[in-house]
Design an enzyme around this catalytic site. Structure first.
Site, PDB file in Angstrom:
ATOM      1  CG  ASP A  28      -2.020   0.986   1.166  1.00 11.70           C
ATOM      2  OD1 ASP A  28      -2.087   1.730   0.172  1.00 11.70           O
ATOM      3  OD2 ASP A  28      -2.838   1.022   2.099  1.00 11.70           O
TER       4      ASP A  28
ATOM      5  CG  ASP B 176      -3.748   3.910  -2.836  1.00 14.07           C
ATOM      6  OD1 ASP B 176      -4.621   3.053  -3.079  1.00 14.07           O
ATOM      7  OD2 ASP B 176      -3.870   4.768  -1.932  1.00 14.07           O
ATOM      8  CD  GLU B 177      -5.762  -1.875  -1.079  1.00 12.55           C
ATOM      9  OE1 GLU B 177      -5.929  -2.522  -0.031  1.00 12.55           O
ATOM     10  OE2 GLU B 177      -6.662  -1.186  -1.603  1.00 12.55           O
TER      11      GLU B 177
END
Length: 393
Positions: free
Chosen positions: A9, A102-103
């Protein structure tokens, strides 16, 4: 053999992107959002110390942290930097799933035969930081759920490894709010009967939880017990999503044509939000009765919001439909897709607008697309046999 699943993350991603391009923002309370009636899309740890949180109304955030600097946000920048990170990870990881902008999830099962799994993951994280300049956290465990929870617990600087034998001991003392799928409504429901920790939840009979919560009850119970067999899905970028409507009889009825276009936008926008996509390019297509086909295209800021997409589609339609001839087909395509959600997209929108879209999407997901529609788009019938829904990888 236990699986080895990594969750990665990017820390306060939007904030980190802004700081990467402007070092003067380092170390200060920073809020990404927009408008006095808008909401917080992201915020720095410095702002979080004052109680600022994502999705909080901007005016409330400023009362909590009046010294914070507000930046509108740049989805194009965030998308490009996310793409850079994706490339670094994809080049090295055997199986990678991009869960959002973003993961990431990685399946590195079996890698411990050749490398230490934690060491390999740490080296990958250091490569991301070195090559992109963006901070990233990770955790390693036996499934997606445990790894994701562990990443949240380890932030902002700790990277955790939760071996199979330690899973329940790690989960037990945590709040049930740490479990993916447990929102505020479920939390309040369970809190009223004294269920606030994962241990208490894991010890409940699964059947009771199902009766209380419904079909998601069993899934939540499994997660509380560290059970999650969901596979890591190999990542591929979708290029576009589109729909076309062919008329049984050629038409020149402008009001009806625009009503159908509105319905088409609403359907595609709902699909974008459901699958967590944002679009940056809109194309409107028409086909005249003589089979001449014309298109118009425009670039926009990344979005998945009906009202923004509808406005641009109407403008494109007015530009492309210049010959007063009957039409046999109209179509819309959204392309230039990136991963993202409605909440992080609408930097200018109000809390009320976000709530409206969330409520509409919830009804559509539960009762079907037809459950709630705009009156202006009622001429569009999503089950019409002439409609063609296209997905391009």
């Amino acid at each position: 053999m236990a699986r080895a699943i990594v969750h990665m993350d990017l820390d306060t991603f939007f904030v980190s992107c802004e700081r990467l391009t402007n070092s003067e923002l380092d170390g200060i309370p920073l809020i990404i959002g927009g408008g006095d009636r808008g909401v917080v899309a992201s915020c720095s740890y410095e702002a979080r110390r004052f109680g600022v949180r994502s999705a909080m109304p901007i005016h409330m955030a400023m009362k909590l942290c009046p010294q914070a600097k507000i930046i509108k946000g740049d989805m194009e920048l965030y998308s490009q930097l996310s793409h850079n990170v994706t490339q670094v990870i994809q080049e090295k990881a055997p199986i990678m799933e991009k869960a959002s902008i973003d993961e990431f999830y990685l399946d590195i099962t079996g890698m411990d035969k050749f490398h230490g799994s934690y060491k390999w993951t740490d080296e990958l994280a250091q490569s991301v930081i070195k090559e992109t300049g963006l901070p990233i956290s990770f955790s390693l465990s036996i499934n997606k759920t445990v790894s994701k929870i562990a990443t949240g617990e380890g932030k902002p600087k700790g990277n955790l490894e939760i071996p199979e034998g330690n899973v329940q001991a790690f989960l037990n003392p945590l709040s049930i709010q740490k479990i993916p799928m447990v929102g505020n409504v479920t939390f309040q429901l369970l809190s009223r009967i004294g269920v606030r920790t994962i241990q208490t939840l894991s010890e409940m009979p699964a059947e009771v939880l199902q009766q209380m919560i419904g079909k998601n009850g069993l899934d939540i119970w499994k997660k509380a017990n560290g059970i999650d067999h969901t596979p890591v899905e190999p990542y591929t970028e979708r290029k576009s999503i589109s729909t076309e409507h062919t008329f049984s009889q050629d038409t020149i009825d402008i009001i009806m044509l625009k009503s159908i276009l509105i319905g088409m936008v609403e359907k595609l926008a709902f699909q974008l939000r459901s699958e967590q996509w944002l679009t940056s390019t809109i194309t409107v297509k028409i086909r005249y009765a003589n089979f001449d086909t014309e298109t118009k295209q425009c670039k926009i800021a990344y979005t998945s919001a009906d009202h923004i997409l509808t406005k641009n589609v109407m403008e494109l339609f007015d530009k492309v439909y210049q010959r007063r001839m009957r039409l046999r087909l109209i179509g819309i395509r959204f392309s230039g897709l990136v991963r993202g959600t409605y909440q992080i997209d609408l930097f200018e929108d109000t809390e009320e607008m976000l709530s409206l879209y969330a409520a509409m999407d919830k009804m559509k997901s539960r009762y079907g697309f037809d459950a709630v529609m705009r009156c202006a788009g009622a001429s569009f019938k999503p089950n019409n046999k002439d409609e063609i829904l296209k997905r391009t990888k």
